[in-house]
Design a protein around this motif. Structure first.
Motif, PDB file in Angstrom:
ATOM      1  N   GLU A 170     -12.917   5.936   4.398  1.00  0.00           N
ATOM      2  CA  GLU A 170     -13.737   5.957   3.185  1.00  0.00           C
ATOM      3  C   GLU A 170     -14.184   4.551   2.807  1.00  0.00           C
ATOM      4  O   GLU A 170     -15.315   4.337   2.365  1.00  0.00           O
ATOM      5  N   ILE A 171     -13.291   3.581   2.968  1.00  0.00           N
ATOM      6  CA  ILE A 171     -13.639   2.186   2.673  1.00  0.00           C
ATOM      7  C   ILE A 171     -14.666   1.680   3.672  1.00  0.00           C
ATOM      8  O   ILE A 171     -15.684   1.090   3.303  1.00  0.00           O
ATOM      9  N   GLU A 172     -14.417   1.924   4.953  1.00  0.00           N
ATOM     10  CA  GLU A 172     -15.316   1.443   6.002  1.00  0.00           C
ATOM     11  C   GLU A 172     -16.693   2.096   5.908  1.00  0.00           C
ATOM     12  O   GLU A 172     -17.721   1.435   6.134  1.00  0.00           O
ATOM     13  N   LEU A 204       0.815  -1.211   0.000  1.00  0.00           N
ATOM     14  CA  LEU A 204       0.000   0.000   0.000  1.00  0.00           C
ATOM     15  C   LEU A 204       0.850   1.262   0.000  1.00  0.00           C
ATOM     16  O   LEU A 204       1.843   1.365   0.718  1.00  0.00           O
ATOM     17  N   THR A 205       0.422   2.211  -0.798  1.00  0.00           N
ATOM     18  CA  THR A 205       0.982   3.552  -0.780  1.00  0.00           C
ATOM     19  C   THR A 205      -0.163   4.533  -0.530  1.00  0.00           C
ATOM     20  O   THR A 205      -1.338   4.187  -0.717  1.00  0.00           O
ATOM     21  N   VAL A 206       0.173   5.737  -0.148  1.00  0.00           N
ATOM     22  CA  VAL A 206      -0.855   6.755   0.050  1.00  0.00           C
ATOM     23  C   VAL A 206      -1.591   6.993  -1.265  1.00  0.00           C
ATOM     24  O   VAL A 206      -2.812   7.161  -1.287  1.00  0.00           O
ATOM     25  N   ARG A 207      -0.857   6.965  -2.355  1.00  0.00           N
ATOM     26  CA  ARG A 207      -1.490   7.189  -3.666  1.00  0.00           C
ATOM     27  C   ARG A 207      -2.522   6.099  -3.968  1.00  0.00           C
ATOM     28  O   ARG A 207      -3.627   6.391  -4.431  1.00  0.00           O
ATOM     29  N   LEU A 208      -2.160   4.847  -3.722  1.00  0.00           N
ATOM     30  CA  LEU A 208      -3.101   3.751  -3.976  1.00  0.00           C
ATOM     31  C   LEU A 208      -4.358   3.922  -3.144  1.00  0.00           C
ATOM     32  O   LEU A 208      -5.484   3.785  -3.654  1.00  0.00           O
ATOM     33  N   LEU A 209      -4.199   4.232  -1.871  1.00  0.00           N
ATOM     34  CA  LEU A 209      -5.369   4.397  -1.003  1.00  0.00           C
ATOM     35  C   LEU A 209      -6.217   5.588  -1.428  1.00  0.00           C
ATOM     36  O   LEU A 209      -7.449   5.524  -1.387  1.00  0.00           O
ATOM     37  N   LYS A 210      -5.565   6.658  -1.858  1.00  0.00           N
ATOM     38  CA  LYS A 210      -6.320   7.828  -2.321  1.00  0.00           C
ATOM     39  C   LYS A 210      -7.075   7.511  -3.606  1.00  0.00           C
ATOM     40  O   LYS A 210      -8.196   7.994  -3.807  1.00  0.00           O
ATOM     41  N   GLU A 211      -6.484   6.691  -4.471  1.00  0.00           N
ATOM     42  CA  GLU A 211      -7.175   6.314  -5.699  1.00  0.00           C
ATOM     43  C   GLU A 211      -8.400   5.465  -5.381  1.00  0.00           C
ATOM     44  O   GLU A 211      -9.449   5.616  -6.025  1.00  0.00           O
ATOM     45  N   ILE A 212      -8.286   4.579  -4.400  1.00  0.00           N
ATOM     46  CA  ILE A 212      -9.455   3.801  -3.978  1.00  0.00           C
ATOM     47  C   ILE A 212     -10.540   4.728  -3.441  1.00  0.00           C
ATOM     48  O   ILE A 212     -11.724   4.585  -3.785  1.00  0.00           O
ATOM     49  N   SER A 267     -15.801   7.284  -4.107  1.00  0.00           N
ATOM     50  CA  SER A 267     -16.635   8.496  -4.093  1.00  0.00           C
ATOM     51  C   SER A 267     -17.509   8.572  -5.335  1.00  0.00           C
ATOM     52  O   SER A 267     -18.626   9.107  -5.295  1.00  0.00           O
ATOM     53  N   LEU A 268     -17.031   8.031  -6.452  1.00  0.00           N
ATOM     54  CA  LEU A 268     -17.804   8.027  -7.690  1.00  0.00           C
ATOM     55  C   LEU A 268     -18.784   6.860  -7.758  1.00  0.00           C
ATOM     56  O   LEU A 268     -19.750   6.905  -8.515  1.00  0.00           O
ATOM     57  N   LEU A 269     -18.519   5.825  -6.969  1.00  0.00           N
ATOM     58  CA  LEU A 269     -19.381   4.644  -6.978  1.00  0.00           C
ATOM     59  C   LEU A 269     -20.533   4.739  -5.980  1.00  0.00           C
ATOM     60  O   LEU A 269     -21.467   3.940  -6.043  1.00  0.00           O
ATOM     61  N   LYS A 270     -20.467   5.708  -5.084  1.00  0.00           N
ATOM     62  CA  LYS A 270     -21.501   5.836  -4.051  1.00  0.00           C
ATOM     63  C   LYS A 270     -22.898   5.943  -4.646  1.00  0.00           C
ATOM     64  O   LYS A 270     -23.842   5.315  -4.167  1.00  0.00           O
ATOM     65  N   ASN A 271     -23.028   6.740  -5.667  1.00  0.00           N
ATOM     66  CA  ASN A 271     -24.337   6.994  -6.272  1.00  0.00           C
ATOM     67  C   ASN A 271     -24.508   6.296  -7.618  1.00  0.00           C
ATOM     68  O   ASN A 271     -25.419   6.632  -8.381  1.00  0.00           O
ATOM     69  N   ASP A 272     -23.638   5.341  -7.896  1.00  0.00           N
ATOM     70  CA  ASP A 272     -23.710   4.603  -9.153  1.00  0.00           C
ATOM     71  C   ASP A 272     -24.745   3.481  -9.022  1.00  0.00           C
ATOM     72  O   ASP A 272     -24.531   2.506  -8.307  1.00  0.00           O
ATOM     73  N   ARG A 273     -25.860   3.594  -9.725  1.00  0.00           N
ATOM     74  CA  ARG A 273     -26.939   2.606  -9.613  1.00  0.00           C
ATOM     75  C   ARG A 273     -26.556   1.269 -10.242  1.00  0.00           C
ATOM     76  O   ARG A 273     -27.245   0.268 -10.023  1.00  0.00           O
ATOM     77  N   LYS A 274     -25.473   1.239 -11.009  1.00  0.00           N
ATOM     78  CA  LYS A 274     -25.003  -0.009 -11.593  1.00  0.00           C
ATOM     79  C   LYS A 274     -24.005  -0.733 -10.688  1.00  0.00           C
ATOM     80  O   LYS A 274     -23.442  -1.753 -11.069  1.00  0.00           O
ATOM     81  N   THR A 275     -23.796  -0.177  -9.508  1.00  0.00           N
ATOM     82  CA  THR A 275     -22.926  -0.817  -8.513  1.00  0.00           C
ATOM     83  C   THR A 275     -23.703  -1.023  -7.228  1.00  0.00           C
ATOM     84  O   THR A 275     -24.151  -0.054  -6.603  1.00  0.00           O
ATOM     85  N   GLU A 318      -3.799  10.821   6.854  1.00  0.00           N
ATOM     86  CA  GLU A 318      -4.267  10.634   5.479  1.00  0.00           C
ATOM     87  C   GLU A 318      -4.638   9.173   5.233  1.00  0.00           C
ATOM     88  O   GLU A 318      -5.636   8.870   4.570  1.00  0.00           O
ATOM     89  N   ILE A 319      -3.844   8.262   5.775  1.00  0.00           N
ATOM     90  CA  ILE A 319      -4.141   6.835   5.635  1.00  0.00           C
ATOM     91  C   ILE A 319      -5.446   6.501   6.349  1.00  0.00           C
ATOM     92  O   ILE A 319      -6.295   5.768   5.828  1.00  0.00           O
ATOM     93  N   HIS A 320      -5.633   7.056   7.540  1.00  0.00           N
ATOM     94  CA  HIS A 320      -6.876   6.838   8.285  1.00  0.00           C
ATOM     95  C   HIS A 320      -8.083   7.327   7.492  1.00  0.00           C
ATOM     96  O   HIS A 320      -9.130   6.663   7.453  1.00  0.00           O
TER      97      HIS A 320
END
Length: 279
Positions: free
Chosen positions: A111-113, A35-43, A48-56, A104-106
């Motif tokens: 966001e995942i939790e 894990l890197t900070v960049r990877l976690l930020k990308e997740i 954030s874009l999948l929250k309101n995605d009705r196809k997910t 930042e990691i927290h």
């Protein structure tokens, strides 16, 4: 911005619109998906874009694998934090810089939790250190019988500071969490299943099929019910019982107003499978 317009460097995002299952792959196989900070930020950005995605309706996390792995070498969901580049530019002896970096990691793990839809970690191989902390943030964990788990940070002169001192004990209990953290030993998938760290344990040959079956079962469920139930449980475990019960009643009050609530009751009375629409 839409998900299709995003350019990710460390993750892959695959949306199955028909089954309404989105798979996010930690795409650093040569680095054991550390894990890197960049990877976690990308997740976090993808979620954030999948929250309101009705196809997910459900999100599955998995680790990328090498196409030609060395014989006898286990793959990894994530072998932990990338100690070579993950903290690049940070003075690891500075309390201010380290606590700021882990804040930042927290935030990313939060966001995942807190993601409102059900999340699954599909684990094949190592889930150690930060990887173990990662899987504590999701709702359900399915693992192959060859997988290995650990919280070895104390042996490295650190502590499990990506939420490991808090989430692990909430998941498997104080005593077992202390055992994993203080001893720092790598435990088998069978032991992780016994501890409650893993929900489902499967043979490698069945891993993909069983993961998809689990995700599809959830995707067919009432998404509003899942969202409100998840919020009540995640908040309730941090609160006194009476507060948790109040959260439960509030969730019920909202749920009974949905079309899916009526569909569930109607299907039960008509002795058929419900067809939930997420409304």
């Amino acid at each position: 911005m839409k998900l299709k317009d995003m350019e990710f460097k460390t993750i892959l995002v695959d949306r199955n619109e028909e089954d309404k299952i989105t798979t996010i792959t930690l795409n650093r196989a040569r680095k054991k998906n550390t894990l890197t900070v960049r990877l976690l930020k990308e997740i976090a950005e993808a979620l954030s874009l999948l929250k309101n995605d009705r196809k997910t309706r459900v999100v599955v996390f998995q680790g990328a694998k090498l196409k030609d792995p060395p014989e006898g070498k286990l793959p990894a969901f994530s072998a932990g934090a990338d100690l070579t580049s993950g903290l690049k530019g940070i003075d690891i002896t500075s309390p201010q810089e380290m606590t700021s970096a882990f804040l930042e990691i927290h935030k990313c793990f939060d966001e995942i939790e807190d993601f409102p839809k059900v999340t699954i970690a599909a684990i094949d191989g190592y889930a150690a250190g930060g990887g173990c902390e990662f899987i504590c943030c999701v709702d359900l964990r399915i693992a192959t019988k060859r997988s290995i788990f650990a919280s070895p940070e104390l042996k490295l002169g650190a502590i499990p500071a990506g939420g490991g001192t808090q989430r692990l004990m909430r998941l498997i209990g104080m005593s077992r969490a202390k055992q994993m953290i203080f001893i720092g030993e790598y435990i088998s998938a069978e032991k992780a299943y016994e501890f409650g760290l893993v929900n489902y344990l499967v043979d490698l040959s069945e891993f993909y099929q069983k993961t998809q079956e689990l995700a599809l079962t959830i995707a067919k469920g009432p998404t509003i019910h899942q969202k409100l139930t998840k919020a009540a449980m995640n908040l309730g475990i941090q609160a006194p019982l009476k507060v948790g019960l109040a959260l439960e009643r509030d969730a019920l009050g909202l749920i009974v107003q949905t079309k899916d609530a009526l569909e569930g009751l109607t299907a039960f009375m008509e002795r058929r499978e419900p067809k939930f629409k997420g409304k």
